[in-house]
Design an enzyme around this catalytic site. Structure first.
Site, PDB file in Angstrom:
ATOM      1  N   ASN A 451       0.829  -1.358   0.098  1.00 14.70           N
ATOM      2  CA  ASN A 451      -0.027   0.152  -0.035  1.00 14.70           C
ATOM      3  C   ASN A 451       0.931   1.210  -0.011  1.00 14.70           C
ATOM      4  OD1 ASN A 451      -2.023   1.999   0.451  1.00 14.70           O
ATOM      5  ND2 ASN A 451      -2.453   1.551   2.582  1.00 14.70           N
ATOM      6  N   TRP A 452       1.173   1.757  -1.155  1.00 12.30           N
ATOM      7  CA  TRP A 452       2.013   3.081  -1.227  1.00 12.30           C
ATOM      8  C   TRP A 452       1.591   4.221  -0.526  1.00 12.30           C
ATOM      9  CZ3 TRP A 452       4.086   2.936  -7.046  1.00 12.30           C
ATOM     10  CH2 TRP A 452       4.749   1.817  -7.212  1.00 12.30           C
ATOM     11  N   LYS A 453       0.126   4.425  -0.274  1.00 11.79           N
ATOM     12  CA  LYS A 453      -0.417   5.546   0.223  1.00 11.79           C
ATOM     13  C   LYS A 453      -0.149   6.752  -0.575  1.00 11.79           C
ATOM     14  CE  LYS A 453      -0.255   3.473   4.810  1.00 11.79           C
ATOM     15  NZ  LYS A 453      -0.060   3.553   6.401  1.00 11.79           N
ATOM     16  N   HIS A 538      -9.504   1.374   4.789  1.00  7.29           N
ATOM     17  CA  HIS A 538      -8.225   1.261   5.615  1.00  7.29           C
ATOM     18  C   HIS A 538      -8.835   2.410   6.897  1.00  7.29           C
ATOM     19  CE1 HIS A 538      -4.111   2.625   6.601  1.00  7.29           C
ATOM     20  NE2 HIS A 538      -3.869   1.591   5.824  1.00  7.29           N
ATOM     21  N   GLU A 540      -6.981   4.801   7.980  1.00  9.69           N
ATOM     22  CA  GLU A 540      -6.889   6.164   7.611  1.00  9.69           C
ATOM     23  C   GLU A 540      -8.146   6.978   6.917  1.00  9.69           C
ATOM     24  OE1 GLU A 540      -1.949   5.623   7.493  1.00  9.69           O
ATOM     25  OE2 GLU A 540      -3.209   5.749   5.510  1.00  9.69           O
ATOM     26  N   GLU A 610      -5.658  -4.992  10.656  1.00  8.26           N
ATOM     27  CA  GLU A 610      -4.537  -3.867  10.703  1.00  8.26           C
ATOM     28  C   GLU A 610      -4.768  -3.268  11.884  1.00  8.26           C
ATOM     29  OE1 GLU A 610      -4.856  -0.743   7.950  1.00  8.26           O
ATOM     30  OE2 GLU A 610      -7.104  -0.162   8.436  1.00  8.26           O
ATOM     31  N   GLY A 616       2.412   2.360  11.126  1.00  9.92           N
ATOM     32  CA  GLY A 616       3.353   3.764  10.855  1.00  9.92           C
ATOM     33  C   GLY A 616       4.038   4.092  12.128  1.00  9.92           C
ATOM     34  N   SER A 656       3.017  -2.409  10.528  1.00  7.86           N
ATOM     35  CA  SER A 656       4.546  -2.506  10.568  1.00  7.86           C
ATOM     36  C   SER A 656       5.289  -3.791  10.455  1.00  7.86           C
ATOM     37  CB  SER A 656       4.947  -1.869  11.914  1.00  7.86           C
ATOM     38  OG  SER A 656       4.409  -0.560  12.329  1.00  7.86           O
ATOM     39  N   GLY A 677       2.952  -1.267   4.166  1.00 17.39           N
ATOM     40  CA  GLY A 677       2.775   0.269   4.071  1.00 17.39           C
ATOM     41  C   GLY A 677       4.231   0.539   3.681  1.00 17.39           C
ATOM     42  N   GLY A 678       4.879   1.391   4.735  1.00 15.99           N
ATOM     43  CA  GLY A 678       6.191   1.815   4.346  1.00 15.99           C
ATOM     44  C   GLY A 678       7.084   1.090   3.760  1.00 15.99           C
TER      45      GLY A 678
END
Length: 695
Positions: A451-453, A538, A540, A610, A616, A656, A677-678
């Site tokens: 997930n590049w966001k 998600h 967010e 999640e 994050g 994470s 994610g990251g």
């Protein structure tokens, strides 16, 4: 039930519009006359030239017919349904006014094919208005007979067909004659009253002028020849049984000792067992004189064989004299009510052949019968035109079916077959892709999704995707791999991404199909880029954009409608985890947005757990914590859909996850991969997590 209701209403309204438009199109002059009646009733008669009124009549027929076809085939569903509703919003109060004031006897909505009273018309429009409102309320519930890519064929063919029908009927005669003067009809029988029927009373009024003064006269007090004829009309004085033909008359004027004398030839003509030619022209001043030579030849032929030949008109003496001077006409000209003449034949002039009071043939001025030199000496009994003309309604219907219905039916069948085979090809391709993504010896899919966001510009995103593509082509993964990118990356990346190895997905989609929603991207748009997946729910999106379970439910439905695989996110906050409510939270999120799906549709869902407190933040749930909640999620899926579905459902961990902890997490029996994610923003880091399935 909503879909069923909308489609039932759609079919009823569509067929009504098609019928209404078609009967007007096959009789454009009749539609013009009815429109002129409307204008007269609204005191607007004479405001528009005849050619403009005729054009409006043709246009009205074409619009009604085409809208009916568009509604039937679900073409431009929103626009078509709104236009139909707008028309009914105008026509319904108009017909209420007609019913209350009764300025004309019928609205003419179905021409002469089906005559309704004004109150019947109003009731019909109320029903159609309600149905049109239902269709406009949920236009996208209409199922299509033809796919969007082929709708232009139906649009253009329908418009050309109905305009062609009108032009053909204007040049010749209406292809379907619903009036009591059709070929084969007996005028005498049409005028008969059943025994014991109440007799209606009619009066013909003549408007004459003398010295600039106009007065009205009846047949009883018709004045001398010093008065100039202006107009005539027949009105009903009292109701009773009204025969189909009640206002047909042939009145001949001759100069007598006491001035102009009138003779009613109606019974004499209708009782004649021989032939009678009737040249019909409501107003000779407006008649087409281009074929007067052929008309005069027919008159001479009738003289040679002893047949009657009359011109029937409502024109004044001046109009009659003008016609004689222009064409050299020597045949007698008689008076008849103009409305009757317009009903007898839709041509000015038109030719009618009678025998024993029965209509043997009818011709427009563009298609008058021609008697050759070899046939001039033969009586009508020996000529083709002297016998009842073939007017086969089944044959005409067959022509319509062959020229319009059959091509559209073949198009529909071909389109549906193509759509079906395309669906089979997509299904086969998806099955192949899923087989590639899964390990053959495992029941559940193992997936690592990135997930590049809101990260990386287009150039950097393309570079990363290319690097991943080349890396994984060289070193095939043991799991399914998906990258979910910002919207702007999708179409570009799809051009080169090998989706047999890496699936492409979006990070979101709208909860609306299309429309005025600035900045939104629909599921259909996502699918059109080449994407296969979409992330929904998600944390967010739930927190920052206040996406509710109901909104997410709509998004899931639209995504699946457009054949997108949904990665649906659930998870609890730190407060909820510390309060021990994590099970309650994830169950509510599933029930609120995906547990409404059928078993078949739920099998297409990928769940991503999640823990919001670990996204994050660098914090990670322990492998045991993750396994515990994953096992619980699988258990509530089993409660809802059964153990088989639960065993097949892929549940990812997202919080994470890194190359260092992925092997431990992925080793747990209920964790089927990760939503990353990251760590998905660098090829090496993402590859390290993917390789956890090889350890």
């Amino acid at each position: 039930m909503t879909k069923l209701l909308v489609n039932i209403c759609r079919l009823v309204v569509a067929l009504t519009f098609i019928l209404s438009g078609f009967v007007k199109a096959v009789d454009p002059l009749g539609s013009q006359y009815k429109l002129e009646d409307y204008l007269d009733a609204m005191h607007m008669g004479g405001w528009l030239p005849d050619i403009v009124v005729l054009g409006l009549s043709v246009g009205q027929a074409a619009v009604e017919f085409c809208l009916g076809i568009f509604l039937l085939f679900a073409i431009r569903r929103r626009l078509t349904s709104r236009l139909v509703l707008a028309i009914m919003l105008v026509m319904t109060p108009l017909t209420l006014w007609l019913a209350l004031s009764n300025p004309i006897s019928d609205c003419g909505c179905f021409g002469d094919a089906l005559v309704l009273t004004n109150w019947q018309t109003f009731a019909k429009n109320v029903v159609l208005l309600a149905m049109a409102a239902v269709v406009a309320w949920k236009p996208l519930e209409m199922f299509r007979f033809v796919s969007k890519t082929n709708q232009w064929i139906v649009i253009n063919y329908s418009a050309l067909f109905i305009l062609g029908i009108s032009i053909w009927s204007l040049y010749d005669l209406p292809q379907f004659d619903f009036r009591p003067y059709h070929v084969g009809a007996s005028i005498r029988e049409g005028m008969e009253m059943p025994e014991g029927a109440e007799q209606p009373q009619f009066e013909t009024t003549f408007i004459l002028e003398k010295g600039g003064v106009q007065r009205e006269f009846t047949l009883d007090d018709y004045p001398d020849s010093t008065w100039t004829f202006i107009d005539a009309r027949t009105v009903q004085l009292s109701e009773g049984y009204v025969p189909p033909i009640h206002d047909f008359s042939i009145v001949q004027q001759e100069e007598g000792e006491d001035g102009i004398e009138q003779y009613d030839l109606t019974d004499e003509v209708l009782a004649d067992t021989s032939y009678t030619f009737l040249l019909v022209s409501p107003y000779l001043e407006k008649a087409d004189d281009s074929r007067f030579d052929l008309i005069n030849e027919l008159y001479e032929y009738s003289l040679d064989h002893g047949y009657r030949f009359y011109c029937l008109t409502a024109s004044s003496e001046n109009g009659q004299e003008q016609w004689r001077n222009m064409t050299g006409a020597e045949y007698p000209i008689c008076l008849t009510d103009p409305t009757t003449l317009k009903t007898v034949i839709r041509s000015n002039p038109g030719l009618v052949l009678l025998k024993d009071g029965r209509v043997i043939g009818k011709w427009s001025h563009n298609n008058l019968p021609v008697i050759s030199q070899e046939e001039v000496g033969l009586p009508l009994e020996q000529l083709e035109i002297g016998h009842l003309l073939a007017d086969s309604v089944p044959e005409k219907i067959l022509r319509i079916l062959l020229w319009f219905v059959l091509p559209l039916a073949l198009l529909t069948i071909a389109d549906r077959l193509w759509t079906w085979t395309s669906w089979l090809r997509r299904k086969k391709k998806n099955k192949t892709t899923l087989t590639t993504l899964n390990k053959e010896n495992e029941m559940r899919k193992k997936i690592v999704a990135g997930n590049w966001k809101m990260n990386m510009n287009l150039q950097d995103g393309i570079a990363l995707a290319k690097e991943l593509n080349e890396t994984l082509k060289a070193d095939k993964p043991n799991c399914g791999v998906v990258i979910c990118t910002p919207f702007i990356h999708l179409a570009s990346i799809a051009q080169f991404l090998d989706q047999d190895i890496i699936g492409l997905g979006a990070e979101n989609c709208a909860d609306k199909e299309k429309g005025a929603f600035t900045g939104e991207v629909s599921a259909e748009m996502v699918k059109s880029t080449g994407a296969q997946y979409v992330i929904l729910g998600h944390s967010e999106r739930r927190e920052y954009y206040k996406e509710t379970p109901e909104i997410l439910k709509e998004k899931v439905l639209l995504a699946q409608k457009n054949d997108l695989k949904v990665i649906f996110c659930i998870g609890e906050s730190l407060d909820e985890r510390e309060a021990g409510k994590q099970n309650e939270v994830v169950k509510a999120e599933l029930e609120g947005s995906v547990f409404n799906l059928s078993e078949e549709d739920f099998r297409k869902i990928v769940i991503a757990y999640e823990p919001i407190w670990a996204i994050g933040t660098g914090k990670t749930a322990t492998a045991e914590q993750a396994e515990e909640i994953h096992a619980y999620i699988r258990s509530i899926i089993a409660e809802k859909y059964g153990q088989a579905v639960a065993d097949d459902t892929t549940i990812l961990y997202g919080g994470s996850c890194k190359a260092s902890n992925a092997p431990e997490l992925f080793a747990k029996p209920n964790i089927d991969g990760g939503l990353i994610g990251g760590a998905s923003l660098k090829a090496a880091d993402f590859k390290g997590i993917i390789d956890a399935w090889k350890k």
